[in-house]
Design a protein around this motif. Structure first.
Motif, PDB file in Angstrom:
ATOM      1  N   PHE A 142      41.865  29.184  29.149  1.00 48.92           N
ATOM      2  CA  PHE A 142      41.869  30.650  29.148  1.00 48.92           C
ATOM      3  C   PHE A 142      40.632  31.248  29.814  1.00 48.92           C
ATOM      4  O   PHE A 142      40.562  32.460  30.008  1.00 48.92           O
ATOM      5  CB  PHE A 142      42.002  31.175  27.718  1.00 48.92           C
ATOM      6  N   CYS A 143      39.633  30.422  30.128  1.00 42.37           N
ATOM      7  CA  CYS A 143      38.472  30.933  30.865  1.00 42.37           C
ATOM      8  C   CYS A 143      37.848  29.798  31.656  1.00 42.37           C
ATOM      9  O   CYS A 143      38.121  28.619  31.405  1.00 42.37           O
ATOM     10  CB  CYS A 143      37.443  31.568  29.920  1.00 42.37           C
TER      11      CYS A 143
ATOM     12  N   PRO B  16      27.482  44.181  32.718  1.00 42.84           N
ATOM     13  CA  PRO B  16      28.270  45.415  32.621  1.00 42.84           C
ATOM     14  C   PRO B  16      29.248  45.355  31.446  1.00 42.84           C
ATOM     15  O   PRO B  16      29.753  44.278  31.091  1.00 42.84           O
ATOM     16  CB  PRO B  16      29.008  45.469  33.958  1.00 42.84           C
ATOM     17  N   ILE B  17      29.506  46.508  30.878  1.00 44.01           N
ATOM     18  CA  ILE B  17      30.443  46.582  29.764  1.00 44.01           C
ATOM     19  C   ILE B  17      31.829  46.129  30.202  1.00 44.01           C
ATOM     20  O   ILE B  17      32.595  45.563  29.407  1.00 44.01           O
ATOM     21  CB  ILE B  17      30.460  48.006  29.186  1.00 44.01           C
ATOM     22  N   SER B  18      32.139  46.334  31.468  1.00 47.79           N
ATOM     23  CA  SER B  18      33.444  45.892  31.967  1.00 47.79           C
ATOM     24  C   SER B  18      33.622  44.381  31.816  1.00 47.79           C
ATOM     25  O   SER B  18      34.726  43.893  31.564  1.00 47.79           O
ATOM     26  CB  SER B  18      33.613  46.296  33.432  1.00 47.79           C
TER      27      SER B  18
ATOM     28  N   ARG C  52      36.364  42.292  29.663  1.00 50.15           N
ATOM     29  CA  ARG C  52      37.141  41.168  30.202  1.00 50.15           C
ATOM     30  C   ARG C  52      37.145  40.000  29.225  1.00 50.15           C
ATOM     31  O   ARG C  52      38.173  39.349  29.005  1.00 50.15           O
ATOM     32  CB  ARG C  52      36.566  40.723  31.549  1.00 50.15           C
ATOM     33  N   LEU C  53      35.980  39.734  28.631  1.00 50.95           N
ATOM     34  CA  LEU C  53      35.885  38.666  27.634  1.00 50.95           C
ATOM     35  C   LEU C  53      36.823  38.926  26.462  1.00 50.95           C
ATOM     36  O   LEU C  53      37.519  38.018  25.983  1.00 50.95           O
ATOM     37  CB  LEU C  53      34.451  38.548  27.112  1.00 50.95           C
ATOM     38  N   LYS C  54      36.850  40.161  25.997  1.00 45.71           N
ATOM     39  CA  LYS C  54      37.717  40.486  24.856  1.00 45.71           C
ATOM     40  C   LYS C  54      39.190  40.322  25.214  1.00 45.71           C
ATOM     41  O   LYS C  54      40.003  39.885  24.378  1.00 45.71           O
ATOM     42  CB  LYS C  54      37.428  41.900  24.355  1.00 45.71           C
TER      43      LYS C  54
ATOM     44  N   ASP D 155      44.309  37.342  24.672  1.00 41.92           N
ATOM     45  CA  ASP D 155      45.379  36.490  25.190  1.00 41.92           C
ATOM     46  C   ASP D 155      45.386  35.132  24.493  1.00 41.92           C
ATOM     47  O   ASP D 155      46.458  34.573  24.219  1.00 41.92           O
ATOM     48  CB  ASP D 155      45.212  36.301  26.695  1.00 41.92           C
ATOM     49  N   PHE D 156      44.200  34.613  24.209  1.00 38.57           N
ATOM     50  CA  PHE D 156      44.096  33.304  23.570  1.00 38.57           C
ATOM     51  C   PHE D 156      44.634  33.338  22.145  1.00 38.57           C
ATOM     52  O   PHE D 156      45.461  32.504  21.754  1.00 38.57           O
ATOM     53  CB  PHE D 156      42.631  32.857  23.585  1.00 38.57           C
ATOM     54  N   PHE D 157      44.193  34.331  21.364  1.00 39.58           N
ATOM     55  CA  PHE D 157      44.609  34.390  19.959  1.00 39.58           C
ATOM     56  C   PHE D 157      46.102  34.642  19.828  1.00 39.58           C
ATOM     57  O   PHE D 157      46.719  34.248  18.834  1.00 39.58           O
ATOM     58  CB  PHE D 157      43.830  35.470  19.210  1.00 39.58           C
TER      59      PHE D 157
END
Length: 852
Positions: free
Chosen positions: A287-288, A310-312, A316-318, A323-325
């Motif tokens: 997933f990453c 950046p907050i963006s 993206r991490l969230k 998607d993973f959970f």
């Protein structure tokens, strides 16, 4: 669990003491805690019975005073006596009972007991040794002392609600259908009563008044964010399943394949290893990429705040995690929490809590045979939440069924008649304090715990908050930290002036005010010699390592008991020291999720939002204070120490006991209802115009909580709105038309200044309060009157702001002396003054790099 066999007297911690419980649903939990600890608790009820007996849910959904599951939950182990306190004979009998009591608890509201001739002033003349506990919405005095309230309006006043709920809707209360504000106050009052009792037994021989404010107690559930404004930090705002801080949506709850899970995806030294483990797993499953997996999780929070990241990218991490959970079930996530050491727990319903293998393995539930369960009056077995902690020397005994109304009236009155005429009526013999002559009854004003020494290995909030209460009341607390493993609270907001310095954390300084700090690197064996010397010094050891943590240092209870059989050692963790989930690491967000607190909070058409933050971190310290004080009282009588195994989840389940009983008795699981209530209608949180007094933390986010707790309040509100045509609606009709009434109230409230509207409603007797965040709370006249936020010295900041005690003792009040210790601030003083080390010994420790 360590072997409970001892040579001590065959009695529970509080068996010598009698408690009069005059409370209703606003205070029953206090007496319930003392009953679990072995006190003789007499529930004094009016002829019609406590109002708690009329609270739903009912067994079999049959409304009856003997079927209320709320009453059942908090009155087992008590004896019920019926007295009409408005009648002269009833009041006189109460005075006779008070002469024989050690503790009296009441929740009548300021001035009401005095009006009956049963206030503290009167009863203390009859029995100077009486500890008199008053639980009230805002405390016994102050500008809001007499305000009309509900659970909803109290939560609105206490800051936690401002951070609970979806950002695009009204804030919601914690607990859903199960009120929490007075439960927080009542559980805290139990420890407060035992602190006052300890002072009586060891110092003065006298009782005193304990003044407990539900607003102040519930405020602990905001995780020190109420201090944001006075410290120049940015106040947070709500965002479902997390919180919004400085533009960052910190997400703490995530959807998964078959429900939701609490996931602690945070950064800094205290979280780095857990976050890395999670991202390793995410990367393994594709997933990453590796670059995402290997970000600098130690510095990541600061990188977001100072713009390096950046907050963006954070968003993206969230999305990656989302998607993973979505591919994992709750069971798979819980398995991973145990095998991979990631900070994840499922959001369990009452069904899943009741079926928990962990609770079954720890033999937590108590099954009681009682009548009026299956609808035809025949006995049946009811499963209740059990002991709130495990004690090695004085294990809590299972409690019997809740008493029927007046069941023990004749029995208790006969005990009064047996007392010799002309003698002081004593229900229990007074036991003189070891090493102190209490017969003189000297009105000491010294803090109650000044003869108690505590060695503190706690971290984060749950443990440190309990030790903080002991420090406020005089205990000498030495806190052990290490620069090599930074205390996690030092990395959590709010920070003074939004400066991310570990010494500027409001949470850390608040939870550790009044303690002394020493730095020791416990990963090095030579440092443990210093720890053993500190153990020899201590009366109480408190720790919140994972199970087996202290044993891994060679300092488990068995080793400590062999050297110090008189010491008290308390271990606090999420799930307890034993069972299949004992090694589950994490924070109160996770314990709250797995204990059933998240699922019922929020809106029926949306996912659960859960209570703000780490809810059981805020509730469990109260139970730990009571546990330590009970163990100290036992040691005072017997000289015997003991081990306390404290599970956040197990103590917290008592706050939701009616929900558990609704499942075990009625087979029903409570769902989300927003701010609705079983007994009050209408009730809700309604948007108002921005107040001239405040700038909302977020534009268009000003709200007021309104509850019409009876017909009179509804009629007053309807008249004020110019809708007298609705004033004759019964509560049942108001429940049926709640959506319509919400629209009427919302349209009316929207054009009013919130603060002005609050006062107009209170003037006509309607329970109402604006939803306060830190800016409003800081200037709340009641908070100022009670002196809750205090300025104290701090070694690095010069001064800082922390909370005062959330309850007041009339004769021996708390003193907050200074903010939390800076890293190693008192190391030299402790080594020389406490342990008697000379300069050569200290130099050896420094050269060996042990003082880090």
């Amino acid at each position: 669990m360590p072997d409970a066999s001892t040579d001590s007297e065959n009695a529970s911690m509080l068996s010598p003491f009698r408690v009069l419980d005059l409370t209703d649903e606003r205070g029953h939990l206090c007496g319930a805690i003392l009953a679990q600890m072995g006190a003789d608790v007499i529930a004094v009820e009016p002829p019609e019975g406590s109002s708690a007996r009329r609270m739903a849910p009912f067994a079999g959904d049959v409304p009856d005073p003997e079927r209320s599951l709320h009453h059942w939950a908090y009155n087992r182990g008590k004896r019920s006596v019926v007295l009409d306190l408005a009648d002269d004979d009833g009041a006189e009998t109460l005075r006779d009972l008070a002469a024989a009591a050690d503790i009296l608890i009441e929740s009548a509201g300021p001035g009401q007991m005095e009006a009956l001739g049963l206030g503290y002033g009167t009863l203390s003349e009859i029995n100077p040794e009486l500890v008199y506990v008053s639980i009230s919405p805002f405390g016994s005095d102050g500008p809001k002392a007499d305000w009309a309230v509900s659970d909803l309006t109290l939560q609105a006043s206490a800051v936690n609600m401002a951070m609970t709920g979806d950002s695009d809707r009204a804030p919601v209360r914690t607990g859903g259908l199960f009120p929490q504000a007075f439960h927080n106050a009542a559980s805290e009052a139990a420890g407060a009563a035992l602190i006052a009792l300890w002072e009586r037994q060891t110092v003065s021989g006298l009782g005193q008044h304990v003044d407990m404010s539900a607003q102040q107690s519930m405020n602990q559930a905001c995780q020190s964010y109420a201090l944001s404004t006075p410290l120049g930090a940015t106040p947070p705002t709500r965002h479902a399943g997390g919180v919004l801080v400085e533009g960052l949506h910190v997400q703490l709850m995530w959807p998964c394949k078959d429900g939701h899970a609490s996931v602690t995806f945070l950064f800094g030294p205290g979280f780095r290893a857990f976050t890395q483990s999670l991202m390793d797993w995410v990367c393994e499953e594709g997933f990453c990429d590796e670059a995402t997996r290997d970000k600098n999780w130690t510095e990541y929070a600061m990188m977001l705040l100072d713009g390096r990241e950046p907050i963006s990218e954070y968003e993206r991490l969230k999305q990656i995690l989302h998607d993973f959970f979505a591919t994992k079930t709750k069971a798979e996530l819980l398995d991973a929490a145990m095998s991979r050491r990631v900070l994840i727990t499922p959001v369990w319903t009452a069904d899943e809590v009741v079926d928990s293998h962990q609770l079954a393995a720890r033999d937590y539930w108590e099954t009681v045979t009682q009548e009026l369960v299956d609808g035809d009056g025949s006995p049946a077995e009811v499963r209740y939440p059990g002991r709130y902690a495990r004690f090695s020397a004085t294990p809590m005994q299972p409690l019997g069924p809740p008493p029927k109304l007046g069941e023990h009236t004749a029995e208790v009155l006969a005990e009064l008649d047996e007392q010799s005429e002309g003698e002081a009526i004593r229900a229990r013999p007074r036991i003189e304090a070891t090493g102190a002559d209490v017969s003189a009854q000297t009105a000491s004003t010294a803090r109650p715990l000044e003869n108690v020494k505590v060695l503190d290995f706690m971290w984060a909030m749950a443990g440190p908050a309990a030790a903080r209460v002991l420090a406020d009341y005089g205990a000498d607390i030495i806190r052990v930290e290490s620069e090599t493993r930074l205390e996690v609270a030092r990395s959590l907001q709010p920070f003074r002036d939004d400066i991310g310095d570990p010494e500027y954390s409001a949470l850390y300084n608040n939870m550790n005010a009044g303690k002394r700090g020493i730095c020791l690197d416990m990963s090095k064996a030579a440092a443990l010699d210093v720890i053993w010397d500190l153990i020899d010094w201590a009366d109480v050891i408190v720790e919140s390592f994972s199970p087996k943590g202290m044993a891994g240092f060679g300092m488990g209870w068995e080793q400590v008991r062999e050297r110090r059989p008189d010491v008290i050692m308390a271990s606090s963790c999420l799930m307890g020291q034993t069972g299949p989930l004992a090694m589950l690491a994490g924070f109160g967000t996770m314990a709250a999720a797995i204990s059933g607190f998240f699922y019922p909070v929020g809106w029926p058409d949306r996912a659960p939002c859960g209570p703000f933050g780490a809810y059981t971190d805020y509730t469990s310290p109260r139970w730990l204070v009571a546990a330590v004080m009970g163990a100290l009282e036992h040691r005072r009588r017997t000289g015997e120490g003991q081990y306390i195994d404290m599970s956040q989840a197990e103590s917290a389940l008592h706050l939701m006991a009616p929900a558990v009983l609704d499942r075990t008795v009625n087979g029903r699981v409570a769902h989300r209802v927003g701010n609705r209530d079983r007994h009050i209608a209408p009730q809700g949180v309604y948007q108002t115009a921005a107040s001239d007094q405040f700038h909302a933390v977020v534009p268009d986010d000003s709200w007021i909580a309104i509850s019409c707790v009876d017909d009179a309040q509804w009629q007053s509100l309807a008249a004020l709105m110019g809708r007298g045509d609705l004033g004759d609606l019964t509560v049942a009709e108001r429940q049926e038309r709640h959506d319509e009434l919400d629209e009427v109230i919302a349209g009316w409230a929207r054009g009013h200044d919130g603060v002005a509207l609050m006062h107009r409603l209170q003037d006509i007797g309607v329970a109402a309060h604006i939803v306060q965040n830190s800016p409003e709370y800081t200037v709340d006249p009641q908070v100022i009157h009670r002196g809750q936020q205090v300025e104290v010295p701090h070694a690095k900041q010069g001064t800082t702001i922390v909370d005062a005690s959330r309850f007041a003792l009339s004769r021996t009040p708390a003193q907050v002396t200074y903010g939390g210790p800076t890293l190693g601030e008192h190391t030299f003083d402790i080594l020389t003054e406490v342990l008697g080390y000379d300069s050569d010994r200290i130099a050896e420790l420094a050269v060996a790099e042990l003082l880090a």
